[in-house]
Enzyme design. Structure first.
Site, PDB file in Angstrom:
ATOM      1  N   GLU A  60       0.888  -1.169   0.000  1.00 49.62           N
ATOM      2  CA  GLU A  60       0.000   0.000   0.000  1.00 49.62           C
ATOM      3  C   GLU A  60       0.916   1.206   0.000  1.00 49.62           C
ATOM      4  O   GLU A  60       1.570   1.501   1.001  1.00 49.62           O
ATOM      5  CB  GLU A  60      -0.932  -0.024   1.214  1.00 49.62           C
ATOM      6  CG  GLU A  60      -2.130   0.892   1.073  1.00 49.62           C
ATOM      7  CD  GLU A  60      -1.856   2.298   1.563  1.00 49.62           C
ATOM      8  OE1 GLU A  60      -1.659   3.190   0.693  1.00 49.62           O
ATOM      9  OE2 GLU A  60      -1.820   2.509   2.776  1.00 49.62           O
ATOM     10  N   CYS A  62      -1.928   9.070   2.605  1.00 51.58           N
ATOM     11  CA  CYS A  62      -1.656   8.612   1.242  1.00 51.58           C
ATOM     12  C   CYS A  62      -2.835   8.848   0.315  1.00 51.58           C
ATOM     13  O   CYS A  62      -2.658   8.956  -0.902  1.00 51.58           O
ATOM     14  CB  CYS A  62      -1.271   7.134   1.252  1.00 51.58           C
ATOM     15  SG  CYS A  62      -2.433   6.086   2.133  1.00 51.58           S
TER      16      CYS A  62
END
Length: 477
Positions: A246, A280
Site C-alpha cells: 500500500e 496517502c
C-alpha cells in the site's frame, strides 16, 4: 521520557544485544521524548523463528478460540484509548482532541472490531462438486508500517493476520514507535500465545530489508512510500513470497460544474489538510471548472485561513506539525518548486506559521493555476499543500485525474449522484469518494498502478492473509 528499548519476541520483553539506540523526537517541540533500540538482522531472525515455531499451533486454533482472543484485545484496547491517543500525539504530532482521540486511536480499534466481526461469520471451506476448497492461514507474516497513521496502519495488518491464524513480526516506523509498543503490551496482557506476535523496532535497512528477505517469512505486507515499496519487493523476490503493498498517492478531487461549490471546496480543503496532509489518500489535486476558478480560489483561501495550526495538545488546534524534520524540509522544497514553476500562491507559503518559532510546523498552502506538467501536480508532497487545477470539460477532468503514476483514491462532487457515479467508473483508482463520503472499514483499501497491489480493510484485507487449497475427490465419486 519513554524507555521503549525492549523488543517483544516469543512472548517476552527482551533488551536486544548489540542494538543501537535511537531517540524519538516530539515534532511539536523538537525535544527527545523517548528511546528505542534499532534492531539488526540477528534480531529479525530471532523474531521470525519464534513466529515460525508458533505457527503450527496458532494456525490450528479454532475460529472460536481466535475470536475470543480478538474480543479480549478489543476490550483492552478500548480501555486504553486515551493512553494510546496521547502516545500518537507525542510521537507524530496529531492534535489530541481533534484527531488522535476521535480518529487516530479509534481507527486502530475499528480494525480489530471489524476483524472479529468478519471472523465470526466467515466460512473457510466451500464445496465445488466433489472438490473442497479450503482457505488456510498464509503463514509467518512480516508487517512493515509507516508513521503517518501509525496505529491505524498497524491494526489494518495485525488484526486480520491474527484472525486468519497467521503469526507475525511487526516493524513499525522508528519515527513513531510508541503506539506499536502499547499494542504489544495489550497483547501481552491478554495472553496472546508466545511467538504469535513479535515486535522488532528498527530502520528499513537494518530490519525492514532482512524481514522482507527472510526465507521463513511467507508473506510481507508493507505500507509506505513507493520508493521503499520497490525495495521491499526486491528483497522479497528471491524467495518468491507474497508481497502486498500500500504505497503513495496523488488523489484527484473532481468538483463538477453542478456541485454545491462552497460545500465541495470546504470539504476538499479540510480533508486535504487533515493530519497535516500526511495521508496517502489525501485529495491533493482539486480539479475545478475553468469558469469557476476565481470563485474556487476565493473559497479555498477563506477555508484555508480558518485552519488553526499549533500545539497538538491544545483543544482548538486543527492541524499539528509534520512528523519529522526530514518531512518538514521535503514540504518546504516542494513549496519552493511550486513558486519557481510559476504556480499561483493563494494561501500559505514557506516557513512556519506566525507565532510558532519551533517545531516542524508548516503553513497550510494552496497553489492555483497548476498544470499537470508541474512538479507539485505530480509529486506526492505528503504535507499540507493543495493544488487547484482548472479543466475545460468533464472528459478533460477525468483525463487529468488519471494522468498520474498513482491510483489510490479519487473524489467526485456533483449535484447528480448518477453523474458522479459515471465519473467514478472512469477513474483508475482503488477507491472513489462521492460527495464527501467517508472511509468504510468494511470496504477494500488499496490502489492501482504505483499505489500498490493487494487490498486491506474488511474481508478483502482478511483474505490477503489466507492461502487457497483445492482438495479434489473430497466428497468421493
Amino acid at each position: 521520557m519513554r524507555d521503549y528499548r525492549e523488543f517483544y519476541i516469543d512472548g517476552q520483553w527482551v533488551r536486544p544485544k548489540g542494538a543501537r539506540e535511537a531517540e524519538v523526537i516530539n515534532p511539536a517541540t523538537e525535544k527527545i521524548v523517548g528511546l528505542i533500540s534499532l534492531g539488526t538482522e540477528e534480531h529479525v531472525d530471532l523474531a521470525v523463528r519464534a513466529a515460525r515455531r508458533a505457527f503450527d499451533g496458532w494456525s490450528r486454533t479454532s475460529k472460536d478460540q481466535r475470536l475470543e482472543l480478538l474480543e479480549q484485545v478489543c476490550r483492552a484496547f478500548e480501555s486504553k484509548l486515551d493512553e494510546i491517543a496521547k502516545a500518537i500525539t507525542e510521537e507524530m504530532g496529531a492534535p489530541l482532541v481533534q484527531l488522535a482521540l476521535p480518529l487516530q486511536a479509534p481507527a486502530g480499534l475499528g480494525h480489530f472490531l471489524t476483524a472479529a466481526s468478519i471472523l465470526r461469520d466467515y466460512d473457510f471451506e466451500e464445496s465445488l462438486g466433489t472438490t473442497r476448497v479450503v482457505r488456510e492461514p498464509a503463514g509467518v507474516c512480516g508487517l512493515i508500517t509507516p508513521w503517518n497513521w501509525p496505529l491505524n496502519q498497524i491494526a489494518a495488518k495485525v488484526a486480520p493476520a491474527l484472525a486468519a491464524g497467521c503469526t507475525m513480526v511487526l516493524k513499525p516506523s522508528e519515527i513513531a514507535p510508541f503506539s506499536a509498543y502499547l499494542l504489544a503490551r495489550i497483547f501481552d496482557e491478554v495472553g496472546v500465545p508466545p511467538g504469535v506476535f513479535n515486535l522488532v523496532n528498527g530502520d528499513g535497512p537494518g530490519v525492514g530489508a532482512p524481514l522482507a528477505a527472510h526465507p521463513e517469512v511467507d508473506l510481507v505486507s508493507f505500507t509506505g512510500s513507493t520508493r521503499a515499496g520497490t525495495l521491499v519487493s526486491t528483497a522479497a523476490a528471491p524467495t518468491v513470497k507474497r508481497v502486498a503493498l500500500e504505497l503513495g498517492g496523488k488523489s484527484a478531487n473532481i468538483i463538477l460544474d453542478d456541485a454545491d461549490l462552497e460545500t465541495a471546496v470546504k470539504h476538499g480543503v479540510r480533508t486535504m489538510m487533515l493530519n497535516t496532509g500526511q495521508s496517502c489518500n489525501a485529495p491533493s489535486r482539486m480539479l475545478v471548472p475553468l469558469s469557476k476558478l476565481d470563485e474556487v480560489e476565493h473559497l479555498a483561501e477563506h477555508f484555508c485561513k480558518e485552519i488553526v495550526v499549533g500545539d497538538p495538545m491544545h483543544s482548538d488546534t486543527n492541524i499539528g506539525p509534520l512528523a519529522s524534520g526530514m518531512q518538514y524540509e521535503k514540504v518546504q522544497d516542494c513549496i519552493r518548486q511550486g513558486v519557481a514553476e510559476g504556480a499561483k500562491l493563494i494561501c500559505g507559503g514557506l516557513g512556519r506559521p506566525d507565532g510558532l518559532e519551533s517545531g516542524y510546523f508548516a503553513q497550510p498552502t494552496i497553489f492555483s493555476a497548476v498544470n499537470k506538467q508541474m512538479y507539485i501536480a505530480r509529486e506526492e508532497i505528503f504535507g499540507p499543500v493543495l493544488c487547484i487545477m482548472p479543466y475545460g470539460d468533464e472528459n478533460e477532468a477525468i483525463q487529468i485525474a488519471n494522468d498520474s503514476c498513482y491510483g489510490l483514491s479519487g473524489y467526485v462532487s456533483s449535484g447528480s449522484l448518477e453523474r458522479a457515479r459515471n465519473v467514478a467508473k472512469q477513474l483508475r483508482t482503488g477507491a472513489v469518494h462521492l460527495n464527501g463520503a467517508a472511509l468504510d472499514f468494511t470496504a477494500p483499501f488499496g490502489g492501482y498502478k504505483q499505489s500498490g497491489n493487494g487490498r486491506e480493510w474488511g474481508k478483502y484485507g482478511f483474505e490477503e492473509f489466507l492461502e487457497i487449497k483445492a482438495v479434489m475427490g473430497y466428497e468421493g465419486s
